[in-house]
Scaffold this motif. Structure first.
Motif, PDB file in Angstrom:
ATOM      1  N   MET A   1       0.842  -1.208   0.000  1.00 47.03           N
ATOM      2  CA  MET A   1       0.000   0.000   0.000  1.00 47.03           C
ATOM      3  C   MET A   1       0.873   1.253   0.000  1.00 47.03           C
ATOM      4  O   MET A   1       1.777   1.382   0.798  1.00 47.03           O
ATOM      5  CB  MET A   1      -0.916  -0.014   1.242  1.00 47.03           C
TER       6      MET A   1
ATOM      7  N   ASN B   1      -6.988   1.233  12.210  1.00 43.08           N
ATOM      8  CA  ASN B   1      -8.125   1.356  11.315  1.00 43.08           C
ATOM      9  C   ASN B   1      -7.662   1.515   9.871  1.00 43.08           C
ATOM     10  O   ASN B   1      -7.088   2.542   9.519  1.00 43.08           O
ATOM     11  CB  ASN B   1      -8.995   2.549  11.742  1.00 43.08           C
ATOM     12  N   GLN B   2      -7.902   0.498   9.075  1.00 43.78           N
ATOM     13  CA  GLN B   2      -7.536   0.509   7.657  1.00 43.78           C
ATOM     14  C   GLN B   2      -8.746  -0.038   6.918  1.00 43.78           C
ATOM     15  O   GLN B   2      -8.929  -1.243   6.819  1.00 43.78           O
ATOM     16  CB  GLN B   2      -6.288  -0.345   7.434  1.00 43.78           C
ATOM     17  N   LEU B   3      -9.567   0.871   6.410  1.00 49.04           N
ATOM     18  CA  LEU B   3     -10.848   0.500   5.826  1.00 49.04           C
ATOM     19  C   LEU B   3     -10.779   0.586   4.307  1.00 49.04           C
ATOM     20  O   LEU B   3     -10.516   1.650   3.751  1.00 49.04           O
ATOM     21  CB  LEU B   3     -11.935   1.433   6.374  1.00 49.04           C
ATOM     22  N   LYS B   4     -11.041  -0.515   3.665  1.00 52.19           N
ATOM     23  CA  LYS B   4     -10.940  -0.594   2.210  1.00 52.19           C
ATOM     24  C   LYS B   4     -12.230  -0.114   1.560  1.00 52.19           C
ATOM     25  O   LYS B   4     -13.324  -0.422   2.034  1.00 52.19           O
ATOM     26  CB  LYS B   4     -10.692  -2.050   1.819  1.00 52.19           C
TER      27      LYS B   4
ATOM     28  N   ILE C   1     -16.849   2.990   1.976  1.00 52.46           N
ATOM     29  CA  ILE C   1     -16.277   1.760   2.534  1.00 52.46           C
ATOM     30  C   ILE C   1     -17.326   0.653   2.643  1.00 52.46           C
ATOM     31  O   ILE C   1     -17.139  -0.316   3.370  1.00 52.46           O
ATOM     32  CB  ILE C   1     -15.622   2.014   3.907  1.00 52.46           C
TER      33      ILE C   1
ATOM     34  N   GLU D   1      -9.774   1.925  -6.131  1.00 56.58           N
ATOM     35  CA  GLU D   1      -9.845   1.211  -4.870  1.00 56.58           C
ATOM     36  C   GLU D   1      -8.852   1.907  -3.933  1.00 56.58           C
ATOM     37  O   GLU D   1      -7.738   2.243  -4.339  1.00 56.58           O
ATOM     38  CB  GLU D   1      -9.419  -0.238  -5.110  1.00 56.58           C
TER      39      GLU D   1
ATOM     40  N   VAL E   1      -7.096   5.260   6.246  1.00 58.00           N
ATOM     41  CA  VAL E   1      -6.221   4.805   7.329  1.00 58.00           C
ATOM     42  C   VAL E   1      -6.303   5.801   8.483  1.00 58.00           C
ATOM     43  O   VAL E   1      -6.070   6.999   8.291  1.00 58.00           O
ATOM     44  CB  VAL E   1      -4.765   4.689   6.833  1.00 58.00           C
TER      45      VAL E   1
ATOM     46  N   TRP F   1      -7.749   2.817   0.562  1.00 59.60           N
ATOM     47  CA  TRP F   1      -7.940   2.574   1.988  1.00 59.60           C
ATOM     48  C   TRP F   1      -8.022   3.906   2.738  1.00 59.60           C
ATOM     49  O   TRP F   1      -7.260   4.830   2.444  1.00 59.60           O
ATOM     50  CB  TRP F   1      -6.750   1.800   2.560  1.00 59.60           C
TER      51      TRP F   1
ATOM     52  N   LYS G   1      -3.285   3.498  -1.189  1.00 63.22           N
ATOM     53  CA  LYS G   1      -3.723   2.959  -2.488  1.00 63.22           C
ATOM     54  C   LYS G   1      -2.744   1.885  -2.954  1.00 63.22           C
ATOM     55  O   LYS G   1      -1.555   2.015  -2.734  1.00 63.22           O
ATOM     56  CB  LYS G   1      -3.792   4.083  -3.524  1.00 63.22           C
TER      57      LYS G   1
END
Lengths: 68, 68, 68, 68, 68, 68
Positions: free
Chosen positions: B1, F7-10, F29, F54, F58, F56, E68
């Motif tokens: 990432m 917290n790492q939300l895709k 998300i 796409e 964070v 994340w 990303k």
């Protein structure tokens, strides 16, 4: 004033770019490492900050993440 | 990432101290400069972080203050 | 050192509680208003901070939310 | 909604300046003390924030540094 | 109180762990996504927070990084 | 790089708005939940970030407040 912040890195301002309310300041802290700070334009004016100035990057330990 | 954070400083973990929920990690980023991070114990375990590890200190530009 | 932080509120330390790695400091900034800071134990020791001390609460503008 | 933030200071909006994406709001919390917040323009619009409004400055304890 | 924070995610407390001064709270915000918050023990007590409670995770836009 | 951030939300970038120095990015998300991030324009360019990507969100646990 002495500060509680665990991270106080001394360096030199190498770049300074003002937006409409927010400015970006880049401080070279040695060995090629550069820290970017995003502060208010007002703060830039108050400190009379300009390229070439000696300055500190000040960062609270709770604002540092670790990557591995 | 790949991350948006402007500050990603590579170094080596030189100290690691766990509290009951929060741990303090010290990363030497070269030339004697050390960054202290305060992260969760859980994060230390997830990363398998230990003294001697290569690691990054990651800091958002908006979390950096400037001193002069 | 002069700081970019927009918020530097002078007051007096009225409470100080250390945990295992993190301490909570309460600074009365006048008129009954009290600011709570969560800092490292190490910082408390470095500043020699104790109840009754004159101290500043320092806060970056980007860390302040507004409620209405 | 009741909040976990240790610092919720009630005051009055005395200045409001919008940039292109970020706005600066100044809240007088009494006794001449003023807190500056940097929030999104969007938030200013959502709250219908204007000079003279009663408002709260909300700050997490972990975002407060101590100076001495 | 209405807040300027751009991110206010409603969910349910699924875990709560207190340290000596700092607590970790996990809030499930739906679809298996869980947000972890690190707040003071004092805040947990003030909110009377317990597992099963409906709660909000509140995050300022300037505290969110993008990967990303 | 693996990160300490709890917290790492895709999700997927659904909106991207640049100011003069600061950009706002909205990441969906899932289940309609959207996270707004305020990052530098520079970061947007470095990541080559665009709507539909796409990505994340964070977030450090110490930057999350709890509301109830």
């Amino acid at each position: 004033m002495k500060l509680s912040a665990r991270n106080q890195l001394k360096g030199k301002v190498v770049e300074l770019r003002k937006g409409q309310t927010t400015a970006h300041v880049r401080i070279e802290i040695g060995a090629g490492a550069v820290i970017t700070a995003s502060i208010t334009n007002e703060a830039v004016d108050d400190l009379g900050l300009k390229v070439g100035d000696e300055a500190w990057a000040v960062i609270k330990a709770s604002d540092v993440m670790v990557g591995k």
